[in-house]
Design an enzyme around this catalytic site. Structure first.
Site, short mmCIF file in Angstrom:
data_model
loop_
_atom_site.label_atom_id
_atom_site.label_comp_id
_atom_site.label_asym_id
_atom_site.label_seq_id
_atom_site.Cartn_x
_atom_site.Cartn_y
_atom_site.Cartn_z
NE ARG A 131 -4.11 -2.06 2.13
CZ ARG A 131 -5.17 -2.30 2.79
NH1 ARG A 131 -5.30 -1.77 3.77
NH2 ARG A 131 -6.12 -3.21 2.33
CE LYS A 153 -0.74 12.66 -15.43
NZ LYS A 153 -1.09 12.99 -16.84
CD GLU A 195 6.50 14.65 -22.93
OE1 GLU A 195 5.73 15.91 -22.68
OE2 GLU A 195 6.04 13.75 -23.23
CE LYS A 235 5.05 16.80 -15.55
NZ LYS A 235 5.24 15.27 -16.20
CD GLU A 245 -4.16 14.52 -16.44
OE1 GLU A 245 -4.75 13.70 -17.29
OE2 GLU A 245 -2.91 14.38 -16.52
NE ARG A 249 -0.44 16.24 -13.82
CZ ARG A 249 0.24 15.28 -13.05
NH1 ARG A 249 0.03 15.56 -11.56
NH2 ARG A 249 1.47 14.71 -13.18
CG ASN A 253 -2.62 14.74 -21.18
OD1 ASN A 253 -1.80 13.83 -20.84
ND2 ASN A 253 -3.64 14.97 -20.04
CG HIS A 256 1.17 13.48 -24.44
ND1 HIS A 256 1.62 14.74 -24.85
CD2 HIS A 256 2.24 12.62 -23.74
CE1 HIS A 256 3.22 14.66 -24.21
NE2 HIS A 256 3.26 13.59 -23.70
CG HIS A 260 0.25 8.75 -25.15
ND1 HIS A 260 -0.55 8.81 -23.89
CD2 HIS A 260 1.59 8.73 -24.79
CE1 HIS A 260 0.38 9.26 -23.16
NE2 HIS A 260 1.69 9.26 -23.79
CG HIS A 275 7.15 9.35 -24.87
ND1 HIS A 275 5.67 9.29 -24.99
CD2 HIS A 275 7.12 10.63 -24.45
CE1 HIS A 275 5.20 10.05 -24.30
NE2 HIS A 275 6.00 11.12 -23.75
#
Length: 371
Positions: A131, A153, A195, A235, A245, A249, A253, A256, A260, A275
């Site tokens: 956890r 993330k 990025e 960022k 997000e 935020r 993206n 992306h 992606h 990427h």
């Protein structure tokens, strides 16, 4: 090889402050030859077990820099194969298994020393093991130092969809040691600028002005220190105001949704994209969609393409990926029901999110980047 990183020790400290509160504050360090100093300053001795998670490439190049961080017989160096295809549930299970077998408890810590794959899956492994145990990010690529390691993330790829399983988890610190960049292959070096360019496009300001005026391919240590500082500040500011997000935020993206989809489609072929390469082409597509939607001027689109090309990144992608790209765009995790939610540019430095666009405009934008 990547551009040489030389010169004396430098460092920049920024803080990621979550939920607008003084605590927790996640320090983001940038400098040369700082990994041992900064990680030692976090007092690793207070943890019962320590592990470094890295990949085969980083371990082979930087073994001598990493192992001094492990000073007890129960400490571990965990090495996974290199590559995006390792960001899966099997690799995650392998990491958990090693931790269990070596009796890591909830007072243990993991140092993720590697690129975006290592930082993402290492953070996920730490955040879910018992956890949640503590972890640090020590990104080793330009792309990870500019983006992947910052913001909390964590995730893996699943079902052919990038980062489709994940969560938010903040590290104790992010240590961006620019010495790692000296061994980056040229292609990885170029990929890292995607990025950084994205941050400049959604926020504008000094970062965009510098990239627009500079020979990006000729950057050296002085320029990289400054560029990383400006990029990570953008960022940090965005994530600090919206850590989970829910709103602003989402602008991170940009590029992306298409990016992606391209990246994952390419990994099902014999010519996988990095990427940053996929995101670069994705930014061109989504900038074109912004222009078609009447938000972005044509000369701004040309500026965006110029900066991306100056970094040695692709403006186009193979047409053979079209079918899979269209499928994966519809499965993007930002979507709501059957509605595709886009991040677009209402001018450079003015990103807007949760934008829906007609299918015919989306098709034209994607066609624009295929060859």
């Amino acid at each position: 090889m990547g551009k040489p990183i030389a010169g004396g020790k430098k460092r920049t400290i920024q803080y990621l402050t979550l939920n607008g509160k003084p605590q927790p504050r996640v320090p983001v360090y940038t400098g040369k030859n700082i990994i041992a100093e900064k990680i030692a300053g976090i007092s690793l001795k207070r943890f019962t077990r320590r592990a470094i998670l890295t990949d085969e490439n980083v371990a082979g190049l930087w073994y001598g820099k990493l192992t001094p961080l492990l000073y007890h017989k129960n400490d571990l160096l965990i090495t996974i194969p290199h590559g995006e295809d390792q960001k899966n549930i099997q690799t995650l299970q392998n990491i958990w298994t090693v931790l269990f077998r070596n009796r890591f408890d909830r007072k243990s810590v993991i140092i993720n020393a590697g690129g975006g794959v290592v930082c993402d899956i290492g953070a996920f492994a730490a955040a879910t093991y018992m956890r949640g145990i503590s972890f640090l990010q020590a990104p080793s690529t330009l792309l990870a130092q500019a983006d992947a390691a910052i913001g909390g993330k964590a995730g893996i790829n699943f079902g052919g969809i990038k980062n489709s399983i994940g969560l938010f988890a903040q590290p104790l610190a992010v240590v961006c040691d620019t010495q790692f960049l000296s061994t980056l292959p040229e292609r990885e070096w170029r990929s890292g600028f995607a990025e950084i360019i994205k941050h400049s496009l959604i926020a504008g300001g000094d970062l965009f002005r510098r990239l627009n005026a500079a020979d990006i391919s000729g950057f050296r240590e002085k320029e990289i220190e400054t560029i990383l500082r400006l990029s990570s500040a953008i960022k940090c500011n965005i994530v600090s105001s919206d850590p989970n997000e829910k709103g602003l935020r989402k602008t991170l993206n940009f590029g992306h949704t298409v990016g992606h989809a391209l990246e994952m489609a390419s990994h099902e072929s014999a010519s996988p994209l990095l990427h940053g390469e996929a995101v670069a082409t994705g930014m061109v597509a989504e900038a074109k969609l912004s222009q078609l939607a009447g938000l972005l001027k044509n000369d701004e689109l040309l500026k965006i393409e110029k900066i991306i090309a100056a970094a040695g990144l692709p403006l186009k992608a193979p047409r053979k990926f079209l079918k899979e790209v269209l499928i994966k765009i519809e499965q993007d995790k930002k979507n709501e029901g059957d509605r595709i939610k886009w991040v677009l540019l209402n001018g450079i430095g003015k990103a807007v999110y949760d934008m829906e666009q007609p299918e015919q405009l989306v098709a034209r934008a994607i066609e624009y980047v295929l060859e």
